[in-house]
Design a protein around this motif. Structure first.
Motif: not given
Length: 229
Positions: A77-102
């Motif tokens: 079980v892995h956690f990325a700790s992005l801000p709750d209900n504020r994913f739009d404040t994070v670069s989409l590329l950053d979210i993608i890269q966290r998924i790609e890494s795992l």
């Protein structure tokens, strides 16, 4: 699809989404010997100060305990700790890269994630990031991608404003529904009393309804976004 899945990756926006959306399916896959990895992108319930730290710690512990009910190890079980209900404040590329890494370490053949049209913006961005992370490049591994529904989010979206949830894949969870409910009890702070849609009773009613769609006592429903036969 499910009988041959050996490495399953679940990408969910918040702790409890994974159990609401596909807990019964995960229990079934675990019983079949599949290796399951869960990535929870969000940090959990929004809070402030010391309450925020306590809420995040409790959400992580709840996620690990819920996973263990289904036979999934806490290390998976892995956690990325992005801000709750504020994913739009994070670069989409950053979210993608966290998924790609795992994903690079897991090499999944089955990916379960959110429906594209959920009311919650974090759910929608999670879906977009997953579809981008697993774009079908020539050297990519073959896999199937399924989108699940989440009570108190998916059904809240008016069909005129986003793609409706029209499932075309159903998984019989008649044997594993109780395990799903036990796992959700580990998220006591997130569950609500009936008739709230995020209640144990609502989970069972939805499973029974989806079961009626496919001729079994209880089922979870998905949209097939991609597969390779």
């Amino acid at each position: 699809m499910f009988s041959t899945a050996r490495n399953t990756l679940v990408v969910a926006a918040h702790p409890d989404d994974e159990m609401l959306g596909c807990g019964g399916t995960l229990a079934r896959l675990s019983a079949q010997g599949a290796h399951i990895t869960i990535l929870l992108l969000g940090e959990g319930p929004l809070a402030r100060g010391t309450e925020a730290a306590d809420a995040r710690a409790n959400a992580r512990l709840s996620a690990q305990r819920a996973a263990s009910v289904l036979g999934v190890g806490t290390a998976d079980v892995h956690f990325a700790s992005l801000p709750d209900n504020r994913f739009d404040t994070v670069s989409l590329l950053d979210i993608i890269q966290r998924i790609e890494s795992l994903a690079g370490r897991v090499q999944p053949d089955l990916v379960l994630t959110h429906h594209a049209g959920d009311m919650n913006q974090d759910h929608r961005l999670t879906h977009q990031a997953v579809m981008t992370a697993f774009r079908p490049l020539p050297d990519s591994n073959p896999l199937s991608i399924l989108g699940f529904e989440v009570l108190s989010s998916t059904e809240y979206t008016p069909p005129q404003t986003a793609p409706p949830f029209c499932p075309n894949v159903f998984v019989d969870i008649s044997v594993t529904l109780e395990k799903k409910c036990l796992a959700l009890q580990e998220y006591a702070s997130e569950m609500r009393p009936w008739p709230h849609p995020r209640s144990i009773e609502a989970v069972k009613h939805l499973a029974a309804l989806r079961g009626c769609f496919c001729g079994c006592e209880a089922a979870e429903a998905f949209i097939l976004y991609r597969t390779l036969l």
